[in-house]
Motif scaffolding. Structure first.
Motif, PDB file in Angstrom:
ATOM      1  N   TYR A  68       0.835  -1.206   0.000  1.00  0.00           N
ATOM      2  CA  TYR A  68       0.000   0.000   0.000  1.00  0.00           C
ATOM      3  C   TYR A  68       0.874   1.262   0.000  1.00  0.00           C
ATOM      4  CZ  TYR A  68      -3.778   3.212   0.584  1.00  0.00           C
ATOM      5  OH  TYR A  68      -4.656   4.243   0.369  1.00  0.00           O
ATOM      6  N   HIS A  69       2.001   1.209   0.650  1.00  0.00           N
ATOM      7  CA  HIS A  69       2.929   2.343   0.554  1.00  0.00           C
ATOM      8  C   HIS A  69       3.431   2.509  -0.881  1.00  0.00           C
ATOM      9  CE1 HIS A  69       3.025   2.378   4.960  1.00  0.00           C
ATOM     10  NE2 HIS A  69       3.546   3.592   4.866  1.00  0.00           N
ATOM     11  N   SER A 138       9.764   5.676   8.467  1.00  0.00           N
ATOM     12  CA  SER A 138       8.378   6.122   8.639  1.00  0.00           C
ATOM     13  C   SER A 138       7.912   6.746   7.331  1.00  0.00           C
ATOM     14  CB  SER A 138       8.307   7.179   9.753  1.00  0.00           C
ATOM     15  OG  SER A 138       7.061   7.882   9.695  1.00  0.00           O
ATOM     16  N   GLY A 139       6.589   6.631   7.052  1.00  0.00           N
ATOM     17  CA  GLY A 139       6.005   7.295   5.882  1.00  0.00           C
ATOM     18  C   GLY A 139       6.312   8.781   5.919  1.00  0.00           C
ATOM     19  N   PHE A 140       6.622   9.279   7.091  1.00  0.00           N
ATOM     20  CA  PHE A 140       7.060  10.664   7.248  1.00  0.00           C
ATOM     21  C   PHE A 140       8.188  10.986   6.271  1.00  0.00           C
ATOM     22  CE2 PHE A 140       9.723  13.923   9.081  1.00  0.00           C
ATOM     23  CZ  PHE A 140       8.818  14.846   9.581  1.00  0.00           C
ATOM     24  N   ARG A 146       6.310  15.619   0.033  1.00  0.00           N
ATOM     25  CA  ARG A 146       6.767  17.002   0.278  1.00  0.00           C
ATOM     26  C   ARG A 146       6.979  17.750  -1.030  1.00  0.00           C
ATOM     27  NH1 ARG A 146       5.341  16.264   5.493  1.00  0.00           N
ATOM     28  NH2 ARG A 146       6.559  14.635   6.461  1.00  0.00           N
ATOM     29  N   HIS A 256      -5.288   9.188   6.909  1.00  0.00           N
ATOM     30  CA  HIS A 256      -4.018   8.678   7.424  1.00  0.00           C
ATOM     31  C   HIS A 256      -4.009   8.691   8.956  1.00  0.00           C
ATOM     32  CE1 HIS A 256       0.161   9.515   8.783  1.00  0.00           C
ATOM     33  NE2 HIS A 256       0.408   8.458   8.047  1.00  0.00           N
ATOM     34  N   TYR A 263      -4.048   2.015  15.067  1.00  0.00           N
ATOM     35  CA  TYR A 263      -2.968   1.074  15.407  1.00  0.00           C
ATOM     36  C   TYR A 263      -2.126   1.503  16.600  1.00  0.00           C
ATOM     37  CZ  TYR A 263      -4.041  -1.160  11.004  1.00  0.00           C
ATOM     38  OH  TYR A 263      -4.697  -1.807   9.993  1.00  0.00           O
ATOM     39  N   THR A 277       7.370   9.320  19.038  1.00  0.00           N
ATOM     40  CA  THR A 277       7.280  10.675  18.484  1.00  0.00           C
ATOM     41  C   THR A 277       6.032  11.410  18.966  1.00  0.00           C
ATOM     42  OG1 THR A 277       6.026  10.122  16.509  1.00  0.00           O
ATOM     43  CG2 THR A 277       8.425   9.850  16.396  1.00  0.00           C
ATOM     44  N   TYR A 282       1.095  16.335  16.380  1.00  0.00           N
ATOM     45  CA  TYR A 282       1.567  16.820  15.084  1.00  0.00           C
ATOM     46  C   TYR A 282       0.621  16.518  13.926  1.00  0.00           C
ATOM     47  CZ  TYR A 282       4.337  16.777  10.800  1.00  0.00           C
ATOM     48  OH  TYR A 282       4.769  16.973   9.511  1.00  0.00           O
ATOM     49  N   GLN A 288      -2.070  21.578  12.483  1.00  0.00           N
ATOM     50  CA  GLN A 288      -1.035  22.053  11.558  1.00  0.00           C
ATOM     51  C   GLN A 288      -1.486  23.245  10.737  1.00  0.00           C
ATOM     52  OE1 GLN A 288       0.828  19.249   9.091  1.00  0.00           O
ATOM     53  NE2 GLN A 288       1.119  17.725  10.651  1.00  0.00           N
ATOM     54  N   ARG A 290      -2.216  23.477   7.595  1.00  0.00           N
ATOM     55  CA  ARG A 290      -1.561  23.636   6.298  1.00  0.00           C
ATOM     56  C   ARG A 290      -2.637  24.007   5.304  1.00  0.00           C
ATOM     57  NH1 ARG A 290       1.191  18.106   7.294  1.00  0.00           N
ATOM     58  NH2 ARG A 290       0.244  17.500   5.337  1.00  0.00           N
TER      59      ARG A 290
HETATM   60  C1  HEM Z   1      -1.053   1.652   9.532  1.00  0.00           C
HETATM   61  C2  HEM Z   1      -0.699   2.609   8.724  1.00  0.00           C
HETATM   62  C3  HEM Z   1       0.066   3.832   9.134  1.00  0.00           C
HETATM   63  C4  HEM Z   1       0.394   4.291  10.394  1.00  0.00           C
HETATM   64  C5  HEM Z   1       0.038   3.700  11.731  1.00  0.00           C
HETATM   65  C6  HEM Z   1       1.153   5.524  10.204  1.00  0.00           C
HETATM   66  C7  HEM Z   1       1.691   6.295  11.212  1.00  0.00           C
HETATM   67  C8  HEM Z   1       2.317   7.498  11.046  1.00  0.00           C
HETATM   68  C9  HEM Z   1       2.824   8.334  12.106  1.00  0.00           C
HETATM   69  C10 HEM Z   1       2.753   8.007  13.585  1.00  0.00           C
HETATM   70  C11 HEM Z   1       3.345   9.446  11.529  1.00  0.00           C
HETATM   71  C12 HEM Z   1       3.982  10.648  12.238  1.00  0.00           C
HETATM   72  C13 HEM Z   1       5.443  10.658  12.057  1.00  0.00           C
HETATM   73  C14 HEM Z   1       6.087   9.693  12.995  1.00  0.00           C
HETATM   74  O1  HEM Z   1       5.852   9.848  14.194  1.00  0.00           O
HETATM   75  O2  HEM Z   1       6.773   8.777  12.504  1.00  0.00           O
HETATM   76  C15 HEM Z   1       3.183   9.321  10.120  1.00  0.00           C
HETATM   77  C16 HEM Z   1       3.540  10.272   9.202  1.00  0.00           C
HETATM   78  C17 HEM Z   1       3.385  10.139   7.850  1.00  0.00           C
HETATM   79  N1  HEM Z   1       2.978   9.003   7.178  1.00  0.00           N
HETATM   80 FE1  HEM Z   1       2.131   7.401   7.999  1.00  0.00          FE
HETATM   81  N2  HEM Z   1       1.251   5.773   8.854  1.00  0.00           N
HETATM   82  C18 HEM Z   1       0.601   4.760   8.175  1.00  0.00           C
HETATM   83  C19 HEM Z   1       0.505   4.624   6.811  1.00  0.00           C
HETATM   84  C20 HEM Z   1       1.036   5.494   5.882  1.00  0.00           C
HETATM   85  C21 HEM Z   1       0.962   5.322   4.463  1.00  0.00           C
HETATM   86  C22 HEM Z   1       0.288   4.161   3.719  1.00  0.00           C
HETATM   87  C23 HEM Z   1       1.591   6.372   3.907  1.00  0.00           C
HETATM   88  C24 HEM Z   1       1.783   6.561   2.439  1.00  0.00           C
HETATM   89  C25 HEM Z   1       2.915   6.980   1.909  1.00  0.00           C
HETATM   90  C26 HEM Z   1       2.048   7.233   4.975  1.00  0.00           C
HETATM   91  C27 HEM Z   1       2.699   8.435   4.824  1.00  0.00           C
HETATM   92  C28 HEM Z   1       2.993   9.303   5.841  1.00  0.00           C
HETATM   93  C29 HEM Z   1       3.388  10.674   5.629  1.00  0.00           C
HETATM   94  C30 HEM Z   1       3.525  11.403   4.295  1.00  0.00           C
HETATM   95  C31 HEM Z   1       3.626  11.204   6.899  1.00  0.00           C
HETATM   96  C32 HEM Z   1       3.996  12.628   7.222  1.00  0.00           C
HETATM   97  C33 HEM Z   1       2.704  13.415   7.465  1.00  0.00           C
HETATM   98  C34 HEM Z   1       2.925  14.861   7.843  1.00  0.00           C
HETATM   99  O3  HEM Z   1       4.051  15.327   7.874  1.00  0.00           O
HETATM  100  O4  HEM Z   1       1.921  15.526   8.117  1.00  0.00           O
HETATM  101  N3  HEM Z   1       1.689   6.666   6.178  1.00  0.00           N
HETATM  102  N4  HEM Z   1       2.567   8.117   9.849  1.00  0.00           N
END
Ligand code: HEM
Length: 319
Positions: A68-69, A138-140, A146, A256, A263, A277, A282, A288, A290
């Motif tokens: 999915y990512h 992380s997806g971060f 960006r 998201h 989870y 984190t 955040y 935010q 944005r």
């Molecule tokens: C079970 C699924 C997911 C969970 C639990 C999850 C969790 C998180 C968390 C906790 C963060 C905050 C940054 C950090 O603390 O590491 C984050 C940020 C982010 N994740 Fe996920 N994520 C999931 C799925 C995805 C998927 C599928 C994508 C697709 C690329 C994604 C993209 C991002 C992005 C772009 C950010 C940065 C958002 C921002 O800066 O506002 N994530 N995610």
């Protein structure tokens, strides 16, 4: 068998084409003779594509997480493909701009409505275990996400909201120091930058800065304003840009966020599974704020950004 007049005329045209480039048509016809017929699997590099899933753990649901990512990153690539076409068009029109933003909206619509694949699609117990083997990734760290933002708006809009006004006239480098996401992925306990954030900056900072410079005069915000000031009818474009603003800054972040809550919240291993984190403070869009195109929203809409009310507005805009 006789060559038909159609075939002869095509050969004549081919001859003209190759002659114009000083090439020998006969040699190219040889190439055609020996070339294999194209197959579907070769054309889209299917075997390579299907070989790109390499779980780090034996938990079956990790493959869902990986795929999915990957699907999301391909959609992000489609968005950037449209961003580039808009920014680099030699004679951009409002119609072309609008049609391409509409495509980006279709991609984000697909991403937002498919996010349940994450929210309900994996066993929480498995997720919480395999996630530990993926730290500090992380997806971060999605660079494409960006880059879409950089193409979509004036760079000042991406400065953290506490510094946005103050840094409006500052250099790109200074704004980058205060970009909103540097306030995410920080350690909840100490407020320090996590390794996740440091590695992300190391890999992408130069690329991001270059893109900001390249898009200074060709980001969506400035292109829209130019058409508006030229007295062109930008009403349909404005509608698509408003949708884009809501998709990227409210709807996708909310879908998201739902998965993060499902989870990671209310569980004793919460903190550990995120790498500790500040995600709860955040991630929510209402914190935010944005907003790519504040000039396309009313004061009240800006005030209510990220709250349920804005979503009901989206429904009326969607039609
Ligand atoms: C079970 C699924 C997911 C969970 C639990 C999850 C969790 C998180 C968390 C906790 C963060 C905050 C940054 C950090 O603390 O590491 C984050 C940020 C982010 N994740 Fe996920 N994520 C999931 C799925 C995805 C998927 C599928 C994508 C697709 C690329 C994604 C993209 C991002 C992005 C772009 C950010 C940065 C958002 C921002 O800066 O506002 N994530 N995610």
């Amino acid at each position: 068998m006789e060559l038909t007049p159609e075939i002869k005329s095509k050969l004549d045209k081919l001859q003209e084409k190759y002659e114009a480039m000083g090439q020998d048509m006969a040699a190219y016809l040889d190439g055609l003779l020996y070339a294999d017929f194209l197959t579907y699997w070769d054309y889209i590099h299917l075997d390579t594509l299907l070989s790109l899933q390499s779980p780090k753990t034996p938990f079956p649901d990790e493959e869902i997480f990986i795929m999915y990512h990957q699907i999301t990153e391909l959609y992000f690539k489609l968005c950037l493909h449209e961003c580039k076409q808009i920014a680099e068009h030699s004679a951009l029109t409002v119609e072309f701009f609008t049609a391409r933003v509409k495509r980006i909206n279709a991609y984000f619509n697909a991403l937002t409505s498919s996010f349940d694949v994450m929210v309900d699609g994996m066993e929480k117990e498995q997720f919480l275990k395999f996630r530990m083997s993926l730290l500090p990734a992380s997806g971060f760290q999605s660079g494409q996400y960006r880059m879409i933002e950089i193409c979509a708006t004036d760079f000042t809009r991406l400065v953290d909201k506490s510094k946005r006004e103050e840094l409006a006239g500052a250099s790109i480098e200074e704004k980058f120091e205060n970009i909103y996401w540097k306030f995410g992925a920080t350690e909840l306990a100490s407020g320090k930058q996590t390794l996740t954030l440091k590695q992300f900056i190391n890999k992408y900072a130069a690329q991001f800065l270059q893109l900001v410079k390249d898009r200074e005069q060709t980001n969506f915000s400035i292109l829209y304003t130019k058409f508006l000031n030229d007295g062109q009818d930008v009403s349909l474009l404005a509608e698509e840009l408003r949708k884009l603003d809501l998709f990227v800054n409210v709807e996708w972040p909310l879908s998201h966020y739902k998965s993060a809550v499902r989870y990671l919240e209310r569980d004793p291993v919460d903190i550990a599974a995120t790498g500790g984190t500040n995600w709860q403070k955040y991630l929510p869009p209402r914190f935010q704020k944005r907003i790519f195109y504040p000039f396309l929203w009313t004061e009240e809409q800006l005030e209510e950004w990220g709250k349920a009310w804005v979503l009901s507005v989206l429904k009326t805009i969607k039609k």
